[in-house]
Design a protein around this motif. Structure first.
Motif, PDB file in Angstrom:
ATOM      1  N   LYS A   1       0.861  -1.219   0.034  1.00 39.40           N
ATOM      2  CA  LYS A   1      -0.243  -0.016   0.173  1.00 39.40           C
ATOM      3  C   LYS A   1       0.619   1.424   0.034  1.00 39.40           C
ATOM      4  O   LYS A   1       0.631   2.216  -0.767  1.00 39.40           O
ATOM      5  N   GLU A   2       1.795   1.192   0.752  1.00 41.09           N
ATOM      6  CA  GLU A   2       2.836   2.542   0.732  1.00 41.09           C
ATOM      7  C   GLU A   2       3.607   2.459  -0.639  1.00 41.09           C
ATOM      8  O   GLU A   2       3.614   3.961  -1.001  1.00 41.09           O
ATOM      9  N   PHE A   3       3.982   1.507  -1.092  1.00 39.38           N
ATOM     10  CA  PHE A   3       4.409   1.721  -2.594  1.00 39.38           C
ATOM     11  C   PHE A   3       3.661   2.178  -3.600  1.00 39.38           C
ATOM     12  O   PHE A   3       3.871   2.866  -4.777  1.00 39.38           O
ATOM     13  N   ASP A   4       2.295   1.763  -3.507  1.00 39.81           N
ATOM     14  CA  ASP A   4       1.425   2.021  -4.239  1.00 39.81           C
ATOM     15  C   ASP A   4       1.021   3.461  -4.423  1.00 39.81           C
ATOM     16  O   ASP A   4       0.520   4.155  -5.309  1.00 39.81           O
ATOM     17  N   GLY A   5       1.428   4.372  -3.194  1.00 38.77           N
ATOM     18  CA  GLY A   5       0.931   5.483  -2.862  1.00 38.77           C
ATOM     19  C   GLY A   5       2.020   6.592  -3.251  1.00 38.77           C
ATOM     20  O   GLY A   5       2.187   7.883  -2.992  1.00 38.77           O
ATOM     21  N   VAL A   6       3.387   6.025  -3.746  1.00 36.94           N
ATOM     22  CA  VAL A   6       4.548   7.028  -3.728  1.00 36.94           C
ATOM     23  C   VAL A   6       4.405   7.578  -4.733  1.00 36.94           C
ATOM     24  O   VAL A   6       3.945   7.322  -5.938  1.00 36.94           O
ATOM     25  N   GLN A   7       4.686   9.119  -4.723  1.00 35.69           N
ATOM     26  CA  GLN A   7       4.530   9.848  -5.788  1.00 35.69           C
ATOM     27  C   GLN A   7       5.922  10.735  -6.312  1.00 35.69           C
ATOM     28  O   GLN A   7       5.902  11.541  -7.107  1.00 35.69           O
ATOM     29  N   ASP A   8       7.169  10.511  -5.266  1.00 33.89           N
ATOM     30  CA  ASP A   8       8.284  11.114  -5.710  1.00 33.89           C
ATOM     31  C   ASP A   8       9.238  10.123  -5.153  1.00 33.89           C
ATOM     32  O   ASP A   8       9.117   9.376  -4.291  1.00 33.89           O
ATOM     33  N   VAL A   9      10.768  10.442  -5.616  1.00 36.04           N
ATOM     34  CA  VAL A   9      11.806   9.499  -5.335  1.00 36.04           C
ATOM     35  C   VAL A   9      12.138   9.596  -3.746  1.00 36.04           C
ATOM     36  O   VAL A   9      12.324   8.510  -3.300  1.00 36.04           O
ATOM     37  N   PHE A  10      11.972  10.748  -3.296  1.00 37.88           N
ATOM     38  CA  PHE A  10      12.195  10.735  -1.476  1.00 37.88           C
ATOM     39  C   PHE A  10      11.209   9.724  -1.071  1.00 37.88           C
ATOM     40  O   PHE A  10      11.765   8.895  -0.230  1.00 37.88           O
ATOM     41  N   GLU A  11      10.135   9.612  -1.249  1.00 40.17           N
ATOM     42  CA  GLU A  11       8.994   8.868  -0.746  1.00 40.17           C
ATOM     43  C   GLU A  11       9.407   7.498  -1.124  1.00 40.17           C
ATOM     44  O   GLU A  11       9.309   6.346  -0.215  1.00 40.17           O
ATOM     45  N   LEU A  12       9.705   7.008  -2.136  1.00 36.61           N
ATOM     46  CA  LEU A  12      10.293   5.668  -2.664  1.00 36.61           C
ATOM     47  C   LEU A  12      11.346   5.295  -1.530  1.00 36.61           C
ATOM     48  O   LEU A  12      11.361   4.157  -1.297  1.00 36.61           O
ATOM     49  N   GLN A  13      12.418   6.077  -1.704  1.00 34.02           N
ATOM     50  CA  GLN A  13      13.767   5.638  -1.044  1.00 34.02           C
ATOM     51  C   GLN A  13      13.395   5.471   0.459  1.00 34.02           C
ATOM     52  O   GLN A  13      13.760   4.678   1.156  1.00 34.02           O
ATOM     53  N   ARG A  14      12.546   6.364   1.250  1.00 40.62           N
ATOM     54  CA  ARG A  14      12.256   6.362   2.494  1.00 40.62           C
ATOM     55  C   ARG A  14      11.494   4.972   2.621  1.00 40.62           C
ATOM     56  O   ARG A  14      11.965   4.464   3.721  1.00 40.62           O
ATOM     57  N   ASN A  15      10.339   4.833   1.845  1.00 42.25           N
ATOM     58  CA  ASN A  15       9.718   3.557   2.069  1.00 42.25           C
ATOM     59  C   ASN A  15      10.700   2.044   1.837  1.00 42.25           C
ATOM     60  O   ASN A  15      10.615   1.323   2.597  1.00 42.25           O
ATOM     61  N   LEU A  16      11.895   2.245   0.896  1.00 45.49           N
ATOM     62  CA  LEU A  16      12.487   1.067   0.745  1.00 45.49           C
ATOM     63  C   LEU A  16      13.544   0.857   1.979  1.00 45.49           C
ATOM     64  O   LEU A  16      13.823  -0.046   2.483  1.00 45.49           O
ATOM     65  N   ASN A  17      14.014   2.236   2.395  1.00 40.72           N
ATOM     66  CA  ASN A  17      14.852   2.085   3.859  1.00 40.72           C
ATOM     67  C   ASN A  17      14.304   1.532   4.916  1.00 40.72           C
ATOM     68  O   ASN A  17      14.664   0.563   5.674  1.00 40.72           O
ATOM     69  N   ASN A  18      12.854   1.918   5.029  1.00 43.70           N
ATOM     70  CA  ASN A  18      11.957   1.391   6.195  1.00 43.70           C
ATOM     71  C   ASN A  18      11.697  -0.122   5.845  1.00 43.70           C
ATOM     72  O   ASN A  18      11.747  -0.841   6.848  1.00 43.70           O
TER      73      ASN A  18
END
Length: 145
Positions: free
Chosen positions: A55-72
């Motif tokens: 669900k988090e990755f489906d809502g990603v809108q920019d690179v920062f969000e993507l990388q933050r979610n990957l780190n988490n």
């Protein structure tokens, strides 16, 4: 001692505790160097973890969000499921971030216990990898032998 050095030594401020803070309060207060991590999710199963990160990755809108979610997602003591990796790769494509897509596979390789598990991930994700045009670091930079 030279006069210049004497002036420099005298100009140092004297550090004192403010009068409002009592010595008893300071001795009662326990300071540590470690942070207490509070988990807002409590105990969650692997399926709940996977559903949450999909669900988090489906809502990603920019690179920062993507990388933050990957780190988490990779910070946990587990390897994310192929469904989570699929959602992350699609998010990387959506925000047009090729380097992060390649790094996802590097993260998988670092998290798995052995090469056989990594090969299983590669086999499962191969159709999506080819569809999105994501290459592996091993294929781009083969090791010199």
């Amino acid at each position: 001692m030279s006069p210049i050095l004497r002036v420099a030594i005298r100009a140092r401020p004297v550090l004192r505790r403010p009068a409002t803070v009592s010595a008893a309060w300071c001795s009662r207060r326990k300071f540590t160097t470690t942070n207490v991590r509070r988990n807002e999710h409590g105990e969650e199963s692997f399926e709940e973890f996977s559903a949450r990160y999909e669900k988090e990755f489906d809502g990603v809108q920019d690179v920062f969000e993507l990388q933050r979610n990957l780190n988490n997602a990779f910070a946990y003591d587990l390897v994310p499921s192929p469904a989570v990796i699929t959602a992350a790769l699609k998010a990387a494509r959506r925000v047009n971030d090729f380097p992060t897509a390649v790094r996802i596979f590097e993260g998988i390789k670092a998290k798995v216990e052995n090469q056989g598990q990594y090969d299983e991930y590669l086999k499962e994700l191969e159709p999506l990898r080819e569809e999105l045009g994501v290459m592996l670091k091993e294929s781009m930079y083969p090791e010199a032998k």
